[in-house]
Design a protein around this motif. Structure first.
Motif, PDB file in Angstrom:
ATOM      1  N   ARG A 108     -13.846  -0.285  16.395  1.00 48.90           N
ATOM      2  CA  ARG A 108     -12.477  -0.671  16.724  1.00 48.90           C
ATOM      3  C   ARG A 108     -12.236  -0.583  18.229  1.00 48.90           C
ATOM      4  NH1 ARG A 108      -7.663   2.914  14.350  1.00 48.90           N
ATOM      5  NH2 ARG A 108      -8.522   4.316  15.912  1.00 48.90           N
TER       6      ARG A 108
ATOM      7  N   PHE B 134     -10.305   3.484  22.563  1.00 46.91           N
ATOM      8  CA  PHE B 134     -10.190   4.920  22.297  1.00 46.91           C
ATOM      9  C   PHE B 134     -11.029   5.349  21.107  1.00 46.91           C
ATOM     10  CE2 PHE B 134      -6.251   3.845  24.447  1.00 46.91           C
ATOM     11  CZ  PHE B 134      -6.139   4.869  25.371  1.00 46.91           C
TER      12      PHE B 134
ATOM     13  N   PHE C 296     -11.258   9.011  18.951  1.00 44.60           N
ATOM     14  CA  PHE C 296     -10.625  10.329  18.868  1.00 44.60           C
ATOM     15  C   PHE C 296     -11.450  11.276  18.019  1.00 44.60           C
ATOM     16  CE2 PHE C 296      -7.308   7.134  19.318  1.00 44.60           C
ATOM     17  CZ  PHE C 296      -6.564   7.622  20.389  1.00 44.60           C
TER      18      PHE C 296
ATOM     19  N   ILE D 130      -1.173   5.625  16.798  1.00 43.38           N
ATOM     20  CA  ILE D 130      -2.459   4.915  16.766  1.00 43.38           C
ATOM     21  C   ILE D 130      -2.262   3.454  17.165  1.00 43.38           C
ATOM     22  CG2 ILE D 130      -4.337   4.137  15.280  1.00 43.38           C
ATOM     23  CD1 ILE D 130      -3.807   6.674  13.559  1.00 43.38           C
TER      24      ILE D 130
ATOM     25  N   SER E 184     -10.304  13.105  15.611  1.00 42.49           N
ATOM     26  CA  SER E 184      -9.931  12.965  14.184  1.00 42.49           C
ATOM     27  C   SER E 184      -9.932  11.501  13.755  1.00 42.49           C
ATOM     28  CB  SER E 184      -8.570  13.602  13.957  1.00 42.49           C
ATOM     29  OG  SER E 184      -7.651  13.104  14.900  1.00 42.49           O
TER      30      SER E 184
ATOM     31  N   ASN F 151      -6.030  11.518  28.584  1.00 44.58           N
ATOM     32  CA  ASN F 151      -4.844  10.784  28.141  1.00 44.58           C
ATOM     33  C   ASN F 151      -4.176  10.025  29.288  1.00 44.58           C
ATOM     34  OD1 ASN F 151      -5.063  11.514  25.462  1.00 44.58           O
ATOM     35  ND2 ASN F 151      -3.852  13.392  25.726  1.00 44.58           N
TER      36      ASN F 151
ATOM     37  N   LYS G  95       0.811  -1.213   0.000  1.00 41.86           N
ATOM     38  CA  LYS G  95       0.000   0.000   0.000  1.00 41.86           C
ATOM     39  C   LYS G  95       0.848   1.269   0.000  1.00 41.86           C
ATOM     40  CE  LYS G  95      -3.977  -2.358   1.612  1.00 41.86           C
ATOM     41  NZ  LYS G  95      -4.541  -3.075   2.758  1.00 41.86           N
ATOM     42  N   HIS G  96       2.168   1.123   0.006  1.00 41.58           N
ATOM     43  CA  HIS G  96       3.035   2.313  -0.072  1.00 41.58           C
ATOM     44  C   HIS G  96       4.022   2.091  -1.199  1.00 41.58           C
ATOM     45  CE1 HIS G  96       1.585   2.438   4.119  1.00 41.58           C
ATOM     46  NE2 HIS G  96       1.485   3.711   3.844  1.00 41.58           N
TER      47      HIS G  96
ATOM     48  N   VAL H 248       0.765   9.722  23.198  1.00 41.62           N
ATOM     49  CA  VAL H 248       0.015  10.973  23.085  1.00 41.62           C
ATOM     50  C   VAL H 248       0.775  11.977  22.233  1.00 41.62           C
ATOM     51  CG1 VAL H 248       0.940  11.946  25.227  1.00 41.62           C
ATOM     52  CG2 VAL H 248      -1.265  12.710  24.384  1.00 41.62           C
TER      53      VAL H 248
ATOM     54  N   PHE I 143      -4.427   3.506   5.108  1.00 42.28           N
ATOM     55  CA  PHE I 143      -4.158   2.516   4.058  1.00 42.28           C
ATOM     56  C   PHE I 143      -4.796   1.162   4.363  1.00 42.28           C
ATOM     57  CE2 PHE I 143      -0.708   2.554   7.077  1.00 42.28           C
ATOM     58  CZ  PHE I 143      -0.485   1.214   7.351  1.00 42.28           C
ATOM     59  N   LYS I 144      -5.603   1.132   5.430  1.00 43.87           N
ATOM     60  CA  LYS I 144      -6.285  -0.116   5.750  1.00 43.87           C
ATOM     61  C   LYS I 144      -7.792   0.059   5.590  1.00 43.87           C
ATOM     62  CE  LYS I 144      -2.976  -2.227   8.890  1.00 43.87           C
ATOM     63  NZ  LYS I 144      -2.938  -3.533   8.228  1.00 43.87           N
TER      64      LYS I 144
ATOM     65  N   ASN J  82      -8.548   8.877  13.726  1.00 41.23           N
ATOM     66  CA  ASN J  82      -7.300   8.113  13.793  1.00 41.23           C
ATOM     67  C   ASN J  82      -7.427   6.686  13.256  1.00 41.23           C
ATOM     68  OD1 ASN J  82      -5.565  10.038  14.647  1.00 41.23           O
ATOM     69  ND2 ASN J  82      -5.844   9.621  16.833  1.00 41.23           N
ATOM     70  N   LEU J  83      -8.029   6.600  12.088  1.00 37.76           N
ATOM     71  CA  LEU J  83      -8.017   5.307  11.401  1.00 37.76           C
ATOM     72  C   LEU J  83      -6.753   5.258  10.551  1.00 37.76           C
ATOM     73  CD1 LEU J  83     -11.743   5.237  10.215  1.00 37.76           C
ATOM     74  CD2 LEU J  83     -10.752   4.102  12.209  1.00 37.76           C
ATOM     75  N   LEU J  84      -6.212   4.058  10.310  1.00 36.68           N
ATOM     76  CA  LEU J  84      -5.055   3.932   9.412  1.00 36.68           C
ATOM     77  C   LEU J  84      -5.566   4.033   7.982  1.00 36.68           C
ATOM     78  CD1 LEU J  84      -2.844   1.165  11.055  1.00 36.68           C
ATOM     79  CD2 LEU J  84      -2.836   3.632  11.374  1.00 36.68           C
TER      80      LEU J  84
ATOM     81  N   ARG K  52       2.428   9.185  13.390  1.00 39.72           N
ATOM     82  CA  ARG K  52       1.030   9.167  13.813  1.00 39.72           C
ATOM     83  C   ARG K  52       0.483   7.738  13.789  1.00 39.72           C
ATOM     84  NH1 ARG K  52      -2.701  13.128  14.346  1.00 39.72           N
ATOM     85  NH2 ARG K  52      -4.857  12.406  14.320  1.00 39.72           N
TER      86      ARG K  52
END
Lengths: 414, 231
Positions: B154, B87, B89, A318, B91, B49, A16-17, A408, B97-98, B93-95, A314
């Protein structure tokens, strides 16, 4: 099961990259490709030149005479010292421990050489049997001139392969006769040159040899020789014996010891040594260039790994929030880098050996100065290993840093 | 379940020391549906947090089910997060590319659950948030509300004891926000503790208890039933 998942995860990420993977791979590919290809080409050059020597003795010394330029013992300059068979005997007796083989020779003016209706013009020389051990030739058919031929001044000849082709075609030449300057000679053998590349082999094979004694008789020069070649004990450097042998001739022919002309010689060992020295230089250069491009590859991999880790901060955040341990993050990044560098390096190895193979096929037998380019697989694999390890190491530092950052902080990264 | 005693946290740089939390005392019980409110800079996100073990604190005690969460190694912290906490969030915060399904399955990957099982379970959770048909879409092919629902699935998949949501509706319009809060309420009815950080009153009012935070200190706690009655 876990392991398979890990690999699945890595291949997913790689797939994917594509651009990122491609850029990393390109640097590695180029580094390996350059190193292996340059080394292969360098080896090809060396093989090509070595091949031109064939089985010619590398410890040979050619000696001949020229007009003197200095007066000596009441003799005026400008004399032409004629070498004779007695000089050979004198040298052989004096330095029997240093000289392996000695081959005096006399040219026979021949005009046309004929067999039936076929004819050609070839170099004809009187030789001693020793020649076979010195110059680059091998018998294809029959035998070389031998001691008995010498003693009995037999009218026999050994002919080059090319001579046979022209004069005899498909016929078996052994036991047949060739006519040289009106006299018939029995063909006892055919030889081929072991030199490859360029004109050398063809020239060699257009020669006819007869016993030296026969040549002296038919030319009516019973003691004369034109020049001689000898091989020196391989444990001794030819250049250390060169002057001793020439001194024998200077002494016998009253040539001034300091006369630069008079007696001249050509030292094959020295020539060979110089060429090998040149190749040492070329190899050295190849290594510098190769290691340079390898280094560039490593730096490239390291650079991209740095960017990759930065780019993925990031994502790492996650993953950590979801329960990824630092170890799993580090191993993920490292394995990814190792997989990319290993595959790219392997492709580099493959494409450079492929190209070298193609060159080998395209070049064939006939090109001068180039033959059988070779790849040292050990060197290629070592280079690949170094790249993979370097890629991993350069990725390790940023990966460790990223894995240690509080999630964080990583999550805040834009 | 969650006990905070005199939690302090300061961010120090070379020149300044910014005290964010100045001594927080707080108890959260099993099954609560709680919101933490405060203006920006009140320290509400930092508090969340710390509860989520995404950040460490300077002094005080934080116990989760009686266990002291302090000075953990990153590895231990990761395992606690994976087992105990989900969690959500602002935004998402999903990946990127998945696919939705892969994103949802990720926490189970870190629990070393078999791939096939992961996918089956992830599909169940996606179904639960109504996104079964979107399982093989990438996050950028989905709306904000859909992405947040993927994120919630998730967060739920590891069956955590608590869901921590940092401004979960901050990037969503009102209707979608309410939908998300509806999902939270349903989850809470199944017995999972939910802590939402927000600065929107209407969102906070959908929870059962509101803790007000001001300048790094707790400024009072209201139960929503009384708050509604009062207004």
């Amino acid at each position: 099961m876990f392991d398979r998942d890990k690999w699945q995860e890595i291949f997913d990420t790689i797939r994917k990259h594509k651009l990122r993977t491609f850029l990393t791979a390109l640097g590695v590919w180029w580094g390996i490709f350059m190193l292996v290809f340059l080394m292969g080409a360098g080896q090809g050059l060396q093989n090509g030149v070595v091949r031109m020597f064939g089985t010619h003795a590398k410890n040979a010394l050619y000696v001949w005479t020229q007009r003197t330029t200095m007066p000596y013992e009441g003799l005026a300059p400008g004399r032409y010292p004629q070498l004779t068979y007695d000089d050979i005997v004198a040298i052989e007796t004096r330095y029997s421990d240093l000289i392996e083989h000695i081959a005096p020779r006399l040219f026979v003016p021949s005009g046309e050489v004929t067999h039936g209706l076929q004819k050609g013009s070839y170099t004809v020389r009187g030789e001693r049997p020793d020649l076979l051990q010195i110059e680059a030739m091998e018998m294809v058919n029959g035998r070389f001139i031998n001691k008995l031929d010498m003693e009995q001044k037999r009218k026999v000849v050994t002919i080059g392969k090319r001579v046979r082709e022209v004069l005899f075609g498909e016929e078996d030449p052994i036991g047949q006769y060739v006519k040289i300057s009106g006299a018939e000679y029995l063909v006892v053998g055919v030889f081929a040159s072991t030199r490859r590349g360029g004109e050398n082999a063809a020239e060699d094979e257009e020669t006819i040899f007869m016993p030296l004694t026969t040549a002296q008789q038919v030319t009516n020069r019973p003691r004369d020789i034109n020049w001689f070649v000898c091989t020196i004990d391989p444990r001794v450097r030819v250049s250390s014996v060169e002057e001793k042998i020439k001194d024998v001739i200077r002494d016998r022919h009253k040539i001034h010891p300091d006369d630069p002309q008079g007696v001249r010689s050509d030292n094959i060992e020295e020539e060979f040594r110089e060429i090998m020295g040149l190749f040492f230089g070329i190899k050295f250069l190849v290594w510098i260039v190769g290691i340079g491009s390898l280094l560039a590859g490593i730096i490239g991999v390291g650079n991209i790994m740095l960017i990759v880790v930065k780019e993925r901060t990031r994502e790492i955040g996650i993953r950590k929030a979801l329960g990824a341990t630092p170890g799993s993050i580090v191993s993920m990044i490292l394995l990814e880098s190792v997989v990319i560098t290993a595959v790219a390096g392997y492709l580099g190895l493959l494409s450079s050996t492929g190209l070298i193979y193609l060159m080998q096929v395209a070049v064939g037998e006939d090109v001068q100065f180039f033959a059988n380019p070779q790849v040292n697989l050990g060197v290629g694999l070592t280079a690949l290993l170094i790249l993979v390890v370097a890629g991993a190491l350069t990725g390790l530092v940023p990966a460790l840093t990223a894995a240690r950052v509080q999630p964080v902080v990583a999550l805040k990264d834009e | 379940m969650i006990e905070l005693k005199n939690i302090r946290k300061a961010y120090t740089t070379e020149y300044t020391k910014l005290e964010v939390l100045k001594g927080i005392d707080m108890n959260i019980e099993h099954g609560e549906f709680l919101s933490i409110m405060g203006s920006s800079g009140s320290g509400k996100s930092t508090l969340l947090n710390i509860i989520g073990i995404l950040d460490d604190y300077d002094s005080g005690d934080y116990r989760f089910d009686g266990e002291l969460i302090k000075g953990l190694s990153q590895r231990q912290a990761a395992q606690y997060r994976n087992r105990l906490i989900g969690f959500v969030f602002q935004s998402f915060n999903l990946l990127s590319f998945k696919t939705a399904l892969e994103n949802v399955a990720l926490p189970l990957y870190y629990q070393k659950v078999d791939r096939r099982k992961r996918q089956t379970v992830a599909m169940e959770y996606l179904d639960m948030v109504g996104l079964k048909d979107w399982a093989h879409h990438l996050p950028n092919q989905m709306s904000g509300g859909q992405q947040q629902r993927v994120a919630i699935a998730r967060a739920l998949i590891s069956q955590p004891k608590v869901i921590l949501a940092d401004e979960p509706t901050g990037a969503l319009d009102t209707n979608t926000s309410y939908e998300v809060m509806k999902i939270f309420r349903e989850i809470n009815q199944q017995g999972i503790t939910i802590i939402v950080v927000t600065h929107e009153h209407d969102i906070a009012n959908m929870t059962k208890r509101i803790i007000h935070l001001k300048d790094g200190l707790i400024d009072g706690s209201t139960s929503v039933a009384t708050a509604s009655a009062g207004s």
